[in-house]
Design a protein around this motif. Structure first.
Motif, PDB file in Angstrom:
ATOM      1  N   THR A 344       0.862  -1.170   0.000  1.00 38.06           N
ATOM      2  CA  THR A 344       0.000   0.000   0.000  1.00 38.06           C
ATOM      3  C   THR A 344       0.901   1.224   0.000  1.00 38.06           C
ATOM      4  N   LYS A 345       0.858   1.988  -1.063  1.00 35.14           N
ATOM      5  CA  LYS A 345       1.737   3.150  -1.191  1.00 35.14           C
ATOM      6  C   LYS A 345       0.948   4.419  -0.864  1.00 35.14           C
ATOM      7  N   THR A 346       1.434   5.154   0.127  1.00 41.87           N
ATOM      8  CA  THR A 346       0.808   6.401   0.539  1.00 41.87           C
ATOM      9  C   THR A 346       1.756   7.558   0.240  1.00 41.87           C
ATOM     10  N   THR A 347       1.245   8.584  -0.426  1.00 39.78           N
ATOM     11  CA  THR A 347       2.042   9.760  -0.772  1.00 39.78           C
ATOM     12  C   THR A 347       1.389  10.998  -0.173  1.00 39.78           C
ATOM     13  N   GLY A 348       2.188  11.844   0.464  1.00 39.00           N
ATOM     14  CA  GLY A 348       1.660  13.038   1.095  1.00 39.00           C
ATOM     15  C   GLY A 348       2.407  14.290   0.686  1.00 39.00           C
ATOM     16  N   LEU A 349       1.710  15.397   0.702  1.00 39.95           N
ATOM     17  CA  LEU A 349       2.277  16.694   0.320  1.00 39.95           C
ATOM     18  C   LEU A 349       1.706  17.769   1.230  1.00 39.95           C
ATOM     19  N   SER A 370      -2.640  10.552  -1.077  1.00 39.56           N
ATOM     20  CA  SER A 370      -3.208   9.598  -2.022  1.00 39.56           C
ATOM     21  C   SER A 370      -2.645   8.218  -1.725  1.00 39.56           C
ATOM     22  N   LYS A 371      -3.420   7.190  -2.078  1.00 37.08           N
ATOM     23  CA  LYS A 371      -2.994   5.811  -1.837  1.00 37.08           C
ATOM     24  C   LYS A 371      -3.241   4.958  -3.069  1.00 37.08           C
ATOM     25  N   ALA A 374      -2.618  -2.449  -5.247  1.00 34.31           N
ATOM     26  CA  ALA A 374      -3.100  -3.303  -6.327  1.00 34.31           C
ATOM     27  C   ALA A 374      -3.961  -4.445  -5.843  1.00 34.31           C
ATOM     28  N   ASP A 375      -3.738  -4.929  -4.590  1.00 31.39           N
ATOM     29  CA  ASP A 375      -4.523  -6.080  -4.134  1.00 31.39           C
ATOM     30  C   ASP A 375      -5.355  -5.823  -2.885  1.00 31.39           C
ATOM     31  N   ASP A 376      -5.166  -4.685  -2.240  1.00 30.21           N
ATOM     32  CA  ASP A 376      -5.988  -4.325  -1.075  1.00 30.21           C
ATOM     33  C   ASP A 376      -6.054  -5.407  -0.004  1.00 30.21           C
ATOM     34  N   THR A 377      -4.937  -6.081   0.294  1.00 33.01           N
ATOM     35  CA  THR A 377      -4.952  -7.155   1.293  1.00 33.01           C
ATOM     36  C   THR A 377      -4.758  -6.642   2.710  1.00 33.01           C
ATOM     37  N   ALA A 378      -4.637  -5.335   2.893  1.00 32.76           N
ATOM     38  CA  ALA A 378      -4.446  -4.802   4.239  1.00 32.76           C
ATOM     39  C   ALA A 378      -5.731  -4.816   5.049  1.00 32.76           C
ATOM     40  N   GLY A 379      -6.850  -5.198   4.432  1.00 34.68           N
ATOM     41  CA  GLY A 379      -8.099  -5.278   5.176  1.00 34.68           C
ATOM     42  C   GLY A 379      -8.976  -4.058   4.997  1.00 34.68           C
ATOM     43  N   THR A 380      -8.494  -3.040   4.326  1.00 30.34           N
ATOM     44  CA  THR A 380      -9.294  -1.855   4.046  1.00 30.34           C
ATOM     45  C   THR A 380      -9.132  -1.502   2.579  1.00 30.34           C
ATOM     46  N   VAL A 381     -10.080  -0.736   2.056  1.00 25.40           N
ATOM     47  CA  VAL A 381     -10.004  -0.307   0.666  1.00 25.40           C
ATOM     48  C   VAL A 381      -9.052   0.876   0.586  1.00 25.40           C
ATOM     49  N   ASN A 382      -7.961   0.728  -0.165  1.00 28.33           N
ATOM     50  CA  ASN A 382      -6.956   1.776  -0.252  1.00 28.33           C
ATOM     51  C   ASN A 382      -6.763   2.323  -1.658  1.00 28.33           C
ATOM     52  N   ASP A 383      -6.873   1.460  -2.656  1.00 28.38           N
ATOM     53  CA  ASP A 383      -6.514   1.859  -4.004  1.00 28.38           C
ATOM     54  C   ASP A 383      -7.397   3.001  -4.500  1.00 28.38           C
TER      55      ASP A 383
END
Length: 398
Positions: A344-349, A370-371, A374-383
């Motif tokens: 899960t890639k998170t980018t902040g500005l 923004s996040k 590709a597979d959202d396996t962290a248990g939450t919707v991120n993409d």
């Protein structure tokens, strides 16, 4: 609770007013902030709408009453603090230091005096006595002993630095490692843990620290890492080194550590290990002060599928304009929650401006996150997650 607060005030008054011969100084302090913000949030790329929120909010910080005394080489400070953190915390604390010869020792003890026996309303409108949050055991702390060159710390303390050196605006755009759980700033995965450390000032521009952890505290790898293999009644052992070097206008800090679970029976059928690294660089160029930090951690259980990894970097600068300043921040973090998980890639500005209006601090900032996953396996919707925040904040201490 009111009775205890009155007792604390009476005690402070007796110390500071009734016995002036001891020369105890008294102070009371607090702070208040008020802000206006406007946010926009889209939970994922497939979300049907983007939610808008915001408005005016305010927040009072800790109310603190303090009394301190210096008697030769012995200093002591007594404080009572009331703070809201999901519930009302009332803390009494005594901190002190003593010097004998070239050695100075310091320590403190603090207790939360929240009371049990609160009442709650049940679903049938009857009341029941329930326990309030309260301290469940003796205070855990550390003794620090130093001669100005060598420093020894024994007990529970932040023995190692994470090396996080970022600067932020009042807006919410900064990132953190493992935001869903530990929520740590980018750097080494370290916190407060039971151990011993030795710090040594090598020169005016160089210092180093060596730390060793050995404790029965569970899920506490170097103070932050969690057990992944369901270990029961295991303890933790770990080791870490940190160094800080001043090279011209740059201050460079690095921490490298590793910890693992320890089976007291020696069978070691289950295990969790955690290597971690943190790097922080600050450069003083006068009005312009750039910064950069990096962190990497892998927490791995004996099962190959039990593996968390977190890595990130931040860079930016502060630009001073007299008493005002401008802040620019950019950060990115990758979080994986299994050996096969796509990060899960998170980018902040963030971009902010800080100034003062008389006695009031004023900050204006813009932040975005923004996040992608590709597979959202962290248990939450991120993409496809996106977030923007525009905030104006006023604060004052009194």
């Amino acid at each position: 609770m009111k009775y205890i607060a009155k007792m604390m005030l009476a005690l402070l008054a007796s110390v500071t007013l009734v016995i002036p011969a001891y020369a105890w100084d008294f102070s009371a302090s607090g702070s208040m902030s008020a802000s206006f913000n406007s946010t926009s949030t889209k939970t994922s790329s497939g979300a049907a709408y983007t939610a808008s929120s915001g408005g005016v909010t305010s927040e009072g910080s800790s109310l603190a009453l303090k009394s301190s005394n210096t008697d030769g080489d012995h200093t002591a400070t007594f404080s009572y603090t009331a703070d809201w953190d999901d519930d009302l915390d009332q803390t009494i604390k005594v901190a002190g230091s003593k010097k004998v010869g070239k050695w100075t020792a310091s320590a403190d003890v603090a207790y939360n005096i929240d009371q049990p026996g609160c009442t709650a309303t049940n679903g049938d409108n009857t009341t029941a006595t329930v326990g309030c949050a309260q301290q469940t055991g003796e205070d855990r702390g550390a003794i620090t002993l130093t001669d100005g060159t060598m420093t020894i710390v024994l007990g529970e303390a932040s023995h190692l630095s994470s090396q996080n050196v970022d600067a932020n605006s009042v807006a919410g755009g900064s990132v953190s490692m493992d935001a869903a759980d530990e929520d740590l700033g980018v750097g080494a995965f370290v916190g407060s843990f039971h151990g011993v450390s030795l710090g040594y000032k090598i020169s005016d521009t160089m210092s180093a620290t060596v730390a060793y952890q050995s404790s029965g505290d569970a899920s506490d790898l170097l103070g932050e890492g969690e057990y992944l293999d369901g270990e029961s009644s295991y303890s933790t052992s770990g080791f870490g080194v940190g160094a800080s070097v001043v090279a011209g206008p740059a201050t460079i800090g690095i921490t490298v550590g590793s910890a693992s679970t320890k089976d007291p029976t020696g069978v070691a059928s289950l295990s969790t290990s955690m290597p971690t690294t943190g790097l922080g660089v600050k450069i003083d160029l006068g009005d312009i002060d750039p910064f950069f930090d990096y962190g990497s951690t892998t927490i791995k259980g004996s099962s190959t599928s039990s593996e968390y990894s977190h890595s990130g970097m931040e860079l930016g600068l502060t630009y001073a304009m007299g008493s005002d300043s401008v802040v620019f921040y950019y950060g990115t973090v990758d979080d994986k929650f299994s050996a096969t998980d796509t990060a899960t890639k998170t980018t902040g500005l963030e971009l902010g401006y800080n100034t003062t209006v008389g006695p009031v601090a004023l900050g204006v900032g813009y932040g975005s996150k923004s996040k992608s996953d590709a597979d959202d396996t962290a248990g939450t919707v991120n993409d496809g997650y996106s977030y923007t925040d525009i905030e104006v904040k006023m604060s004052m201490s009194f």
